[in-house]
Design a protein around this motif. Structure first.
Motif, PDB file in Angstrom:
ATOM      1  N   ASN A  51      41.179 -91.749 -56.564  1.00  0.00           N
ATOM      2  CA  ASN A  51      42.613 -91.719 -56.268  1.00  0.00           C
ATOM      3  C   ASN A  51      43.440 -92.416 -57.346  1.00  0.00           C
ATOM      4  N   GLY A  52      43.057 -92.201 -58.599  1.00  0.00           N
ATOM      5  CA  GLY A  52      43.800 -92.744 -59.725  1.00  0.00           C
ATOM      6  C   GLY A  52      43.490 -94.182 -60.092  1.00  0.00           C
ATOM      7  N   LYS A  53      42.561 -94.816 -59.377  1.00  0.00           N
ATOM      8  CA  LYS A  53      42.215 -96.215 -59.648  1.00  0.00           C
ATOM      9  C   LYS A  53      40.783 -96.313 -60.164  1.00  0.00           C
ATOM     10  N   GLN A  54      40.577 -97.171 -61.157  1.00  0.00           N
ATOM     11  CA  GLN A  54      39.246 -97.364 -61.722  1.00  0.00           C
ATOM     12  C   GLN A  54      38.318 -97.976 -60.686  1.00  0.00           C
ATOM     13  N   VAL A  55      37.081 -97.510 -60.663  1.00  0.00           N
ATOM     14  CA  VAL A  55      36.066 -97.994 -59.727  1.00  0.00           C
ATOM     15  C   VAL A  55      35.081 -98.871 -60.486  1.00  0.00           C
ATOM     16  N   THR A  56      34.763-100.021 -59.923  1.00  0.00           N
ATOM     17  CA  THR A  56      33.776-100.921 -60.526  1.00  0.00           C
ATOM     18  C   THR A  56      32.631-101.119 -59.537  1.00  0.00           C
ATOM     19  N   VAL A  57      31.521-101.586 -60.048  1.00  0.00           N
ATOM     20  CA  VAL A  57      30.360-101.870 -59.204  1.00  0.00           C
ATOM     21  C   VAL A  57      30.687-103.076 -58.339  1.00  0.00           C
ATOM     22  N   ASN A 110      32.285-107.979 -48.815  1.00  0.00           N
ATOM     23  CA  ASN A 110      33.267-107.770 -49.885  1.00  0.00           C
ATOM     24  C   ASN A 110      33.659-106.298 -50.021  1.00  0.00           C
ATOM     25  N   ASP A 111      33.843-105.623 -48.894  1.00  0.00           N
ATOM     26  CA  ASP A 111      34.237-104.210 -48.918  1.00  0.00           C
ATOM     27  C   ASP A 111      35.694-104.102 -49.354  1.00  0.00           C
ATOM     28  N   ASP A 112      35.922-103.385 -50.446  1.00  0.00           N
ATOM     29  CA  ASP A 112      37.291-103.207 -50.948  1.00  0.00           C
ATOM     30  C   ASP A 112      37.883-101.857 -50.546  1.00  0.00           C
ATOM     31  N   GLY A 113      37.197-101.120 -49.679  1.00  0.00           N
ATOM     32  CA  GLY A 113      37.689 -99.836 -49.206  1.00  0.00           C
ATOM     33  C   GLY A 113      37.254 -98.642 -50.046  1.00  0.00           C
ATOM     34  N   THR A 114      36.546 -98.898 -51.144  1.00  0.00           N
ATOM     35  CA  THR A 114      36.116 -97.810 -52.028  1.00  0.00           C
ATOM     36  C   THR A 114      35.217 -96.824 -51.294  1.00  0.00           C
ATOM     37  N   GLU A 115      34.271 -97.347 -50.544  1.00  0.00           N
ATOM     38  CA  GLU A 115      33.299 -96.483 -49.884  1.00  0.00           C
ATOM     39  C   GLU A 115      33.961 -95.508 -48.907  1.00  0.00           C
ATOM     40  N   SER A 116      34.809 -96.003 -48.032  1.00  0.00           N
ATOM     41  CA  SER A 116      35.449 -95.109 -47.056  1.00  0.00           C
ATOM     42  C   SER A 116      36.383 -94.125 -47.756  1.00  0.00           C
ATOM     43  N   LEU A 119      34.175 -91.310 -49.360  1.00  0.00           N
ATOM     44  CA  LEU A 119      33.693 -90.342 -48.379  1.00  0.00           C
ATOM     45  C   LEU A 119      34.837 -89.461 -47.871  1.00  0.00           C
ATOM     46  N   LYS A 120      36.023 -90.028 -47.733  1.00  0.00           N
ATOM     47  CA  LYS A 120      37.182 -89.245 -47.320  1.00  0.00           C
ATOM     48  C   LYS A 120      37.520 -88.196 -48.379  1.00  0.00           C
ATOM     49  N   VAL A 121      37.453 -88.581 -49.644  1.00  0.00           N
ATOM     50  CA  VAL A 121      37.716 -87.645 -50.736  1.00  0.00           C
ATOM     51  C   VAL A 121      36.724 -86.488 -50.695  1.00  0.00           C
ATOM     52  N   LEU A 122      35.444 -86.786 -50.486  1.00  0.00           N
ATOM     53  CA  LEU A 122      34.437 -85.721 -50.423  1.00  0.00           C
ATOM     54  C   LEU A 122      34.763 -84.714 -49.319  1.00  0.00           C
ATOM     55  N   GLN A 136      35.451 -83.828 -62.367  1.00  0.00           N
ATOM     56  CA  GLN A 136      36.621 -84.163 -61.556  1.00  0.00           C
ATOM     57  C   GLN A 136      36.560 -83.365 -60.271  1.00  0.00           C
ATOM     58  N   LEU A 137      36.832 -84.029 -59.159  1.00  0.00           N
ATOM     59  CA  LEU A 137      36.956 -83.357 -57.872  1.00  0.00           C
ATOM     60  C   LEU A 137      38.433 -83.333 -57.510  1.00  0.00           C
ATOM     61  N   ASN A 138      38.922 -82.169 -57.115  1.00  0.00           N
ATOM     62  CA  ASN A 138      40.344 -81.974 -56.867  1.00  0.00           C
ATOM     63  C   ASN A 138      40.588 -81.342 -55.505  1.00  0.00           C
ATOM     64  N   ARG A 139      41.829 -81.396 -55.098  1.00  0.00           N
ATOM     65  CA  ARG A 139      42.294 -80.668 -53.912  1.00  0.00           C
ATOM     66  C   ARG A 139      43.483 -79.838 -54.357  1.00  0.00           C
ATOM     67  N   ALA A 140      43.394 -78.540 -54.175  1.00  0.00           N
ATOM     68  CA  ALA A 140      44.485 -77.613 -54.484  1.00  0.00           C
ATOM     69  C   ALA A 140      45.018 -77.791 -55.904  1.00  0.00           C
ATOM     70  N   ARG A 141      44.128 -78.018 -56.842  1.00  0.00           N
ATOM     71  CA  ARG A 141      44.462 -78.124 -58.265  1.00  0.00           C
ATOM     72  C   ARG A 141      45.492 -79.213 -58.573  1.00  0.00           C
ATOM     73  N   MET A 142      45.566 -80.210 -57.705  1.00  0.00           N
ATOM     74  CA  MET A 142      46.466 -81.340 -57.942  1.00  0.00           C
ATOM     75  C   MET A 142      45.727 -82.369 -58.797  1.00  0.00           C
ATOM     76  N   ALA A 143      46.322 -83.522 -58.964  1.00  0.00           N
ATOM     77  CA  ALA A 143      45.699 -84.590 -59.741  1.00  0.00           C
ATOM     78  C   ALA A 143      44.306 -84.860 -59.186  1.00  0.00           C
TER      79      ALA A 143
END
Length: 154
Positions: A51-57, A110-116, A119-122, A136-143
């Motif tokens: 969702n436009g934000k960098q993901v870290t381990v 230390n859940d930062d919400g990345t996991e949920s 899965l919602k994006v998938l 890249q995974l997209n919805r309706a050719r959007m960002a």
């Protein structure tokens, strides 16, 4: 005699018309059509942006990722804490759908919400785009909702 000439003419036409010449298109092809669906399967895709934000381990050291297995069109991966499995469908032309997703339910420190969010994006994507080692995974050719980097074993 005219029936003979007509028969020879039809035979010649049928013989030469069976082989159609290949045409060269001068149009620029769609980039998505240049990459076969097989380009995304059997690879370890590390989640690098969501969702436009960098993901870290995370603190637990597990990196969010997914692997699309060719056999039985299964997907498995990790959201950063919990593992997940499911199915996927590639319908050609860069179309993808994830189905029947399930996962473990471990308590995640230390859940930062990345996991949920992952899965919602998938569950929401309907298309993909591949360029080099980036998916890249997209919805309706959007960002892009999610970006992945292919990871290869050394």
């Amino acid at each position: 005699m005219s029936k003979f000439i007509l028969s020879v003419g039809i035979l010649a036409f049928a013989t030469f018309s069976c082989e159609t010449p290949k045409q060269v298109s001068l149009e620029t092809p769609n980039v998505n059509t240049l990459v076969a669906d097989d380009a995304i399967v059997e690879k370890y895709w590390k989640l690098v942006e969501l969702n436009g934000k960098q993901v870290t381990v995370g603190a637990n050291g597990k990196e969010p990722h997914m692997i699309l297995k060719k056999e039985n069109n299964r997907v498995n991966g990790n959201g950063g804490c919990n593992s997940f499995i499911g199915g996927y469908e590639l319908k050609g032309n860069g179309s993808i759908k994830f189905t029947q997703m399930a996962g473990t339910l471990m308590a995640c420190m230390n859940d930062d919400g990345t996991e949920s969010a992952f899965l919602k994006v998938l569950g929401n994507v309907d298309s993909y785009y591949v360029k080099g080692d980036t998916l890249q995974l997209n919805r309706a050719r959007m960002a892009p909702l999610a970006k992945f980097q292919a990871v290869y074993l050394k």
